[in-house]
Design a protein around this motif. Sequence first.
Motif, short mmCIF file in Angstrom:
data_model
loop_
_atom_site.label_atom_id
_atom_site.label_comp_id
_atom_site.label_asym_id
_atom_site.label_seq_id
_atom_site.Cartn_x
_atom_site.Cartn_y
_atom_site.Cartn_z
N VAL A 891 70.36 71.92 71.58
CA VAL A 891 70.34 72.80 72.75
C VAL A 891 71.04 72.17 73.94
O VAL A 891 71.86 72.81 74.60
CB VAL A 891 68.89 73.17 73.12
N LEU A 892 70.75 70.89 74.23
CA LEU A 892 71.22 70.27 75.47
C LEU A 892 72.49 69.45 75.32
O LEU A 892 73.25 69.29 76.27
CB LEU A 892 70.12 69.39 76.06
N GLY A 893 72.70 68.91 74.13
CA GLY A 893 73.89 68.11 73.93
C GLY A 893 73.70 66.65 74.28
O GLY A 893 72.65 66.22 74.79
N SER A 894 74.74 65.88 74.06
CA SER A 894 74.64 64.43 74.18
C SER A 894 74.63 63.93 75.61
O SER A 894 74.35 62.76 75.85
CB SER A 894 75.81 63.78 73.42
N GLY A 895 74.97 64.79 76.56
CA GLY A 895 74.90 64.35 77.95
C GLY A 895 73.49 64.14 78.45
O GLY A 895 73.26 63.43 79.44
N PHE A 896 72.53 64.73 77.76
CA PHE A 896 71.13 64.61 78.15
C PHE A 896 70.32 63.80 77.13
O PHE A 896 69.42 63.06 77.50
CB PHE A 896 70.50 66.01 78.28
N ILE A 897 70.63 63.99 75.86
CA ILE A 897 69.86 63.37 74.80
C ILE A 897 70.78 62.43 74.02
O ILE A 897 71.83 62.85 73.51
CB ILE A 897 69.27 64.42 73.84
N GLY A 898 70.41 61.16 73.96
CA GLY A 898 71.19 60.20 73.20
C GLY A 898 70.49 59.81 71.92
O GLY A 898 69.33 60.15 71.69
N TYR A 927 76.42 68.35 82.47
CA TYR A 927 76.38 69.81 82.63
C TYR A 927 77.71 70.45 82.23
O TYR A 927 77.73 71.54 81.64
CB TYR A 927 76.00 70.18 84.07
N GLU A 928 78.80 69.77 82.55
CA GLU A 928 80.11 70.30 82.16
C GLU A 928 80.24 70.30 80.64
O GLU A 928 80.79 71.24 80.05
CB GLU A 928 81.22 69.46 82.79
N ALA A 929 79.73 69.24 79.99
CA ALA A 929 79.77 69.20 78.52
C ALA A 929 78.87 70.28 77.92
O ALA A 929 79.21 70.88 76.90
CB ALA A 929 79.33 67.81 78.03
N LEU A 930 77.75 70.52 78.57
CA LEU A 930 76.82 71.54 78.07
C LEU A 930 77.49 72.91 78.01
O LEU A 930 77.32 73.66 77.05
CB LEU A 930 75.59 71.60 78.98
N VAL A 931 78.28 73.24 79.03
CA VAL A 931 78.90 74.57 79.08
C VAL A 931 80.30 74.57 78.45
O VAL A 931 80.99 75.60 78.51
CB VAL A 931 78.96 75.09 80.53
N GLY A 932 80.71 73.43 77.88
CA GLY A 932 81.97 73.40 77.14
C GLY A 932 83.20 73.17 77.97
O GLY A 932 84.31 73.43 77.52
N LYS A 933 83.03 72.70 79.22
CA LYS A 933 84.21 72.47 80.07
C LYS A 933 84.86 71.12 79.82
O LYS A 933 86.00 70.90 80.20
CB LYS A 933 83.81 72.60 81.54
N VAL A 934 84.10 70.17 79.24
CA VAL A 934 84.66 68.88 78.85
C VAL A 934 84.09 68.55 77.49
O VAL A 934 83.11 69.13 77.03
CB VAL A 934 84.31 67.75 79.86
N ALA A 936 81.92 66.69 74.72
CA ALA A 936 80.56 66.17 74.78
C ALA A 936 80.58 64.65 74.82
O ALA A 936 81.43 63.99 74.21
CB ALA A 936 79.75 66.66 73.59
N ALA A 937 79.60 64.05 75.52
CA ALA A 937 79.46 62.60 75.57
C ALA A 937 79.12 62.07 74.19
O ALA A 937 78.51 62.75 73.37
CB ALA A 937 78.38 62.21 76.58
N GLN A 938 79.53 60.83 73.92
CA GLN A 938 79.23 60.23 72.63
C GLN A 938 77.80 59.70 72.59
O GLN A 938 77.29 59.19 73.58
CB GLN A 938 80.21 59.07 72.36
N ASP A 939 77.16 59.85 71.44
CA ASP A 939 75.81 59.33 71.29
C ASP A 939 75.86 57.81 71.15
O ASP A 939 76.88 57.21 70.85
CB ASP A 939 75.14 59.92 70.04
N GLY A 940 74.69 57.20 71.30
CA GLY A 940 74.61 55.77 71.08
C GLY A 940 74.08 55.03 72.28
O GLY A 940 73.91 55.58 73.35
#
Length: 950
Positions: A891-898, A927-934, A936-940
């Motif tokens: 739901v939130l993507g890697s910018g919030f959950i690693g 937030y930009e990654a969440l809405v697809g503007k950039v 997604a951040a890498q996990d880890g």
Amino acid sequence: MRENEFRAWLMAKGYAEHSVTSDISRMRRVEAAMPDYGLVDRDLDQAYERDAMEALLAALRQSIDDLPHNTPPAVLVPRSNNYDERLRTALRGAEAYREFCRGEAGEEQGDADRVRRHAMEHYFAPARGAGEAIVEIPVREINAALELKNHYKNICQALAGPKMQALADVPPPVRTGKNDSPFTIFRYTLTRFDRSMLERLRKLFVEKHPDFRDFGDSASYASAEDNYKRALLIRAEEMMEEHRSSDDAVLGAALLDLASGKAGLESNLLDWRVARMVADIRASDPGVMEESAGKLARAPDAIAAVTECAERIWPHLCEKWTTSRPLAESRTIPTMIRALVDPRAMLGIRSRPTDNAARMLMGSPAFGAQPLGAAELAAVLDLARRIFAIMEEEWGWRPRDLWDVQGFIWETCQERLPPVEEKPADRAGTRKRMTMPTNLILYGPPGTGKTYETAREAVRLCGEAVPEDRDELMSLYRALSQKGRIEFVTFHQNFSYEDFVEGLRPVSGEGEDGADAPAGFSLQPQDGIFKRIADVAGSNRGKVGQGDRAVIDRSRKVFKMSLGRSWSSRDDLIYQEAIREGYVVLGWGGDVDWSDPRYDQWDAIKERWRQDHPDASGNDPNMSQMFTFRINMEIGSLVVVSDGNRKFRAIGEVTGPYRFVPGVNGEYNHRRAVRWLWHSDESLPREQVYNKELSQVSVYQMDSRHVNWDGLEQTVATGDDGSGTGTPEGHVLIIDEINRANISKVFGELITLIEPDKRLGMGNGLTVRLPYSKAPFGVPANLHILGTMNTADRSIALLDTALRRRFTFREVAPDPELLVDAEGRSAVPLREALETINERIEYLVDREHRIGHAFFMHCASRTDVDAVMRDKIIPLLQEYFFEDWGRIHAVLGSGFIGQRVLKAPPGIDGLERKSWFVRVPFADDAYEALVGKVAAAQDGVADNPAPQTA
């Protein structure tokens, strides 16, 4: 034989199409066989008109009885050895045709019509009379009322068919519960059509196209919306002819290219995003979209074709859900393709403007949280046909097909128009006479502002103009609450009838005026919150005129006073005479005349009483009560007459000094003149005027800090008997979290009493005798009930059916557009973020678990938004997904959950495992990654050296 009418009649009864075709063919053979049976009629209609149908049915029965000795007419059983079954089906068909003819003649038609007639009389008519928006019909109730011997399938066919819809003027119903069973419930929306709103949309359309005369005469509309569509329609017709012999996939491919703008013609039917997604699916799963589109174009039933296509392509839309909106596309793609080849029967749907049109014109959303279904589509088409008819018959716009309706909706319904504001005269002017009480439940996911919306609705139902400013609204809401016109309660699992209506409560013994209190306690009836506000609302007689209204100076002294003992029937005469003659009277003080000015002092009163009673203590009520009544009570003081220690029954203003007037039997000799400002035969709860429980002391000054001045003024403002306007003011009970209690247990007999037509003063007003107090009780018509329900907590379907039938339900959905200000303050794309989160939650769970906009409304910075995400949204998702962090990450993507990798401990053979954590802080571009503007951040762990779990 009237084949078309008979076919429609059979379809309305729920017969399958192939079965109907067979029945029609069979009836043709019955008609052909009539001369073989010696009947003079040439067709079934003639036989019915001459009352010869019984002779035909008798002949068919006789043919069955004569088997196998006599062979039936060959025309009736062609190429068949199964004569018995052929004859029996022919007999059933003839009986059905007789039933059809009886219905055409207005005669009794059997169980199906009994079901429909019962539904009209006992469900639709009362609901419309009460102003309700929803009708729910449980199959079990119909079966029991009509004694249909558990023919649940037949009942369902009658309720679901087009004949019921036409009779009740409703769109297709929604079914809940197990199908064709006693647990099936049909839910109908009572269609309303806002003609004033349609007129506003017409004006908006004409403003956009000033040269518009009709759909064939407007250069601006033609260039904006019409020319390219007409070219596409011509080409679609040519394609249908060119590919008459082609398979479905070839035809479908051509139509998809046409709708996507890849056939050499301009097209905006599928926007670039949808067109790209269709192309991706065609590339990854060749033939799926093409064959579905071809079948869709050629199918005979438009609604069935569209919904079947939506179902076929749904899994493929979901595979692309991270870059698309599968629910919206399940509506757009099939309807646009079908509308190209069937423009008079199908509306090309774009979700947002179509939903806005339904909300504005019909008062309810067009779509739910599922792929496009038959009921939704039928309702949308019904709306489109209504608009088409008005354009054609009233406006003279000469619409050609539903593409003209689609263009009208597209041009006018991109945004919902605000409701018409009241005229200034209405805001400050006269109060309208209230007609029907409101029973309304606002439902929706958490954080959508349901509780705030109840404040707006409550103020409106109280007859006040609703301020636009939130602070002004809440100030007015609190003022009405202080006046006792709005009460608020929250239901919970342990809430009971005794809390809500009335129950027995232990009351300790208390002596009156200092007398010795009896030991122990007793159980006495005590009102619950519903009965308290019902009593207050029922006592309201409307406002008195300003010239007759007492001004409540909050510096006045207020006294509680008993007029006789409330439990004594003999002392009730004292109260009645005091009200009639305009005075208050005290029983203490003996037969001494305390009029002499020397008794203006406490010491003089004490000295005089001890002359006759030397052993009297300083607390003797004959002295203390006389001091209060004789000296402390002043002209202009207010007197609240109690009825026990939990209620009051009169309010007066002291207008004269102490007087000695000997009473009967030497009792109640001491009086003061009053002007009664309010009194009633029905006592009201003391909470209306005082925030502490009343004491048994006959007369004492009430603590001004605990006087409810607003409630006191409200009570006095409704006037003495006969002085009010006669139009009771609205009162509102708000029940928060109404679905968290055992509804049947809490409401009890109120299930019946809250019905609008069963309210006191209405045509079918009812009262019941309450179980504990044994007092008669009814619900006044000026008491409105508002409820809120968090759909993430419990489904609507779990509410008591009887209660759901008595309430109107209004959805309060997440509205990202309300976050414009917060988005500007925080520089975070909140609207897109909320939409993205909710689309993913809706896909993974359902629409009832979405996130409300209210969580972010007051955010003033990126830090505030982060705090909401960390402290509220993520914990809520943990609850939704039962700590499944993989789904929270989805739901939130890697910018919030690693995530990081956990290796198996030494000595243990096993696979590596993921460890999830909430990032601290969140990624800069979360937030930009969440809405697809950039990207997604890498996990880890590398980009978050100190991971923390939520």
